[in-house]
Design an enzyme around this catalytic site. Structure first.
Site, short mmCIF file in Angstrom:
data_model
loop_
_atom_site.label_atom_id
_atom_site.label_comp_id
_atom_site.label_asym_id
_atom_site.label_seq_id
_atom_site.Cartn_x
_atom_site.Cartn_y
_atom_site.Cartn_z
N LYS A 106 0.85 -1.19 0.00
CA LYS A 106 0.00 0.00 0.00
C LYS A 106 0.89 1.24 0.00
O LYS A 106 1.99 1.22 0.55
CB LYS A 106 -0.91 0.02 1.23
CG LYS A 106 -1.95 -1.08 1.24
CD LYS A 106 -2.84 -0.98 2.47
CE LYS A 106 -3.86 -2.11 2.52
NZ LYS A 106 -4.70 -2.03 3.74
N HIS A 109 0.85 6.86 2.99
CA HIS A 109 -0.07 7.99 2.89
C HIS A 109 0.36 9.11 3.83
O HIS A 109 1.38 9.02 4.51
CB HIS A 109 -1.52 7.54 3.12
CG HIS A 109 -1.76 6.86 4.42
ND1 HIS A 109 -1.60 7.49 5.64
CD2 HIS A 109 -2.17 5.58 4.70
CE1 HIS A 109 -1.90 6.66 6.61
NE2 HIS A 109 -2.23 5.48 6.08
N HIS A 112 1.24 8.25 7.41
CA HIS A 112 2.58 7.70 7.60
C HIS A 112 3.63 8.81 7.58
O HIS A 112 4.68 8.69 8.21
CB HIS A 112 2.91 6.68 6.50
CG HIS A 112 2.08 5.44 6.56
ND1 HIS A 112 1.29 5.03 5.51
CD2 HIS A 112 1.90 4.54 7.55
CE1 HIS A 112 0.67 3.91 5.85
NE2 HIS A 112 1.01 3.59 7.08
#
Length: 534
Positions: A106, A109, A112
């Site tokens: 993933k 984003h 993070h």
């Protein structure tokens, strides 16, 4: 530290006078004060004798004023001598810090981004204060979502796209799975079966999982290089699957877990009962975290372990720490959850299931783009500088806010040249550097101080105390706020006190040199890039 030395002299004198009140630091009334509601403040002020410090009874307080003409040279000599080591201590502890922790397959984003920036700064602060820091990136590399991802890739994956842009392709098939499962609910059961087989070691699925993991780490490292974040260890939940099963058995033996309808339930006083092993034999996040903590202590024998994880996981960490304590691990009291709030975006909450993701890289690129627009607007565009200013703006906008509070990105505010912004801080640093480029450091004396000179000396003396407080409370925003205050005091000094060609040039050059040193130390602790020109 000079201010620490002064503080100890004041405390010693007060004790000699029979005063047992707490000596507090003050920003407004002198440098220190004690509450004197039930004391004779006038008598204390009259009998107080410490060279270079004056006591005054003011209202219900006794305020202590440092004579910076007396202490100023000692302070500046210390900063000049110690340089990048000014403010350091030798704590000598072993500290494990887990941070960043993105999910394999993933994109990193914006959430993070806050985690990584906060964790990176904490690592720098703990190292600066003389600790051995072990930086761990604990990847989200297992869980039922991998059953979904493997199934989705086998059904709809594109090999060529995976090689070209792995995160984008894996996100595409993951989103497609959640679209298709609404039409065919049986896909959910197939995904669960694949995940159980993955935990069981089925080679086909393990090889796919390994590939997704390696490609993901490669992508994450590009962002870490931008942010100056480093790790001593990349590990993840997957490593602890078998160890977690052993922890379940240990919990059952110690009477801290019981079986119910094929599942194993954790039962620890003070926290809600929760499942730690499903009836199909798969473990959960909490189970693997227990195994991880035990393994880390056996490996590192740490004095402190910090988990930098979002505030939505507070209950999880309360369960984790309480369970470790109940299991008899005394070191559990040295584990702390460093929680933080979300970053607010106009797009709403991030969701990889729906494909609505604002990536960390997009945020940084947008900030660089906006920094470039500002620079073009004043006719001073430089791509390298724009990249550093844009990155610094993202880092500072996150770190100046208390970790527990929300951060909201507003590009226009973040990139203003005046106010509590990264460009203002960088401009202040460049201003100090330009003065020193034209000056030579010579022997100096401190006398006839103006108010702005006195304020700047006091601010420089506070740096070691601020860093220590930031460490003790795990809040880099203390350093960020100090940095802004230091820049403000320096710019007022610059406007009111001529440096080059003045009668006090030698002293003022030394004062600017020390300011530059402390500015550089602050930028390093926050992980912010410096620029040579603006």
């Amino acid at each position: 530290m000079v201010l620490g030395e002064i503080r100890e002299k004041v405390k010693k004198e007060l004790k000699k006078l029979g005063v047992e009140k707490e000596l507090k630091r003050s920003e407004k009334h002198g440098d220190f004060f004690i509450e004197a509601f039930d004391l004779d403040g006038e008598e204390i002020a009259e009998t107080f004798k410490v060279e270079g410090v004056k006591a005054k009874a003011e209202g219900n307080y006794v305020n202590f004023y440092v004579d910076w003409e007396y202490w100023g040279k000692r302070l500046l000599d210390k900063v000049l001598k110690e340089g990048e080591n000014y403010g350091r201590e030798k704590m000598g502890k072993k500290v494990v810090i887990e941070y960043s922790s993105p999910n394999v397959a993933k994109p990193m984003h914006v959430g993070h981004l806050r985690n990584t920036i906060l964790g990176n700064s904490l690592c720098r602060i703990y190292e600066f204060m003389g600790n051995k820091v072990i930086k761990i990136n604990w990847l989200g590399d297992t869980g039922t979502q991998f059953g979904k991802l493997i199934l989705a890739y086998k059904l709809w994956g594109n090999e060529e796209e995976l090689e070209k842009n792995p995160i984008k392709e894996l996100l595409r098939v993951y989103v497609k799975f959640h679209e298709e499962v609404e039409k065919d609910p049986k896909l959910e059961e197939k995904a669960r079966e694949i995940y159980a087989a993955l935990e069981g070691g089925k080679e086909e699925f393990v090889e796919l999982w390994k590939r997704f993991r390696e490609l993901s780490i490669r992508e994450f490292k590009r962002i870490y290089d931008l942010l100056g974040a480093e790790f001593d260890e990349y590990t993840g939940e997957s490593y602890y699957i078998e160890k977690a099963k052993k922890v379940v058995e240990e919990l059952k033996k110690k009477g801290l877990a019981y079986e119910k309808e094929g599942s194993v339930i954790l039962h620890v006083e003070g926290v809600p009962d929760t499942v730690i092993m499903k009836k199909d034999g798969t473990t959960l996040y909490l189970t693997r975290d227990l195994a991880t903590a035990i393994d880390r202590y056996e490996k590192y024998k740490f004095d402190l372990m910090l988990y930098v994880v979002g505030s939505e996981q507070k209950l999880h960490f309360r369960q984790l720490f309480k369970t470790l304590e109940a299991m008899g691990y005394e070191w559990a009291k040295n584990c702390k959850h460093i929680s933080y709030g979300l970053i607010r975006l106009p797009e709403g909450k991030i969701s990889t299931r729906k494909g609505r993701v604002i990536t960390a890289e997009e945020v940084i690129n947008r900030s660089v783009e906006e920094a470039g627009k500002v620079m073009r607007g004043i006719g001073k565009f430089n791509q390298e500088v724009a990249e550093k200013v844009g990155l610094a703006a993202v880092i500072y906008s996150i770190l100046k806010v208390d970790p527990e509070k929300f951060v909201e990105f507003k590009w226009e505010e973040m990139l203003r040249l005046k106010g509590n912004t990264a460009p203002y801080l960088l401009y202040s640093y460049v201003r100090a550097k330009h003065i020193l480029d034209k000056a030579e450091l010579k022997e100096f004396e401190v006398k006839g101080l103006k108010e702005q000179e006195r304020r700047l000396l006091k601010k420089l003396s506070l740096f070691p105390l601020v860093v220590k407080e930031a460490l003790e409370r795990n809040k880099p925003n203390f350093i960020a706020n100090y940095l802004y205050g230091l820049c403000d005091d320096f710019n007022r000094f610059y406007e009111e006190c001529q440096v080059l060609g003045s009668e006090k040039e030698e002293f003022r050059v030394a004062l600017v040199s020390c300011t530059k040193i402390v500015l550089e130390n602050c930028f390093k602790l926050l992980g912010m890039p410096l620029v040579e020109k603006m």
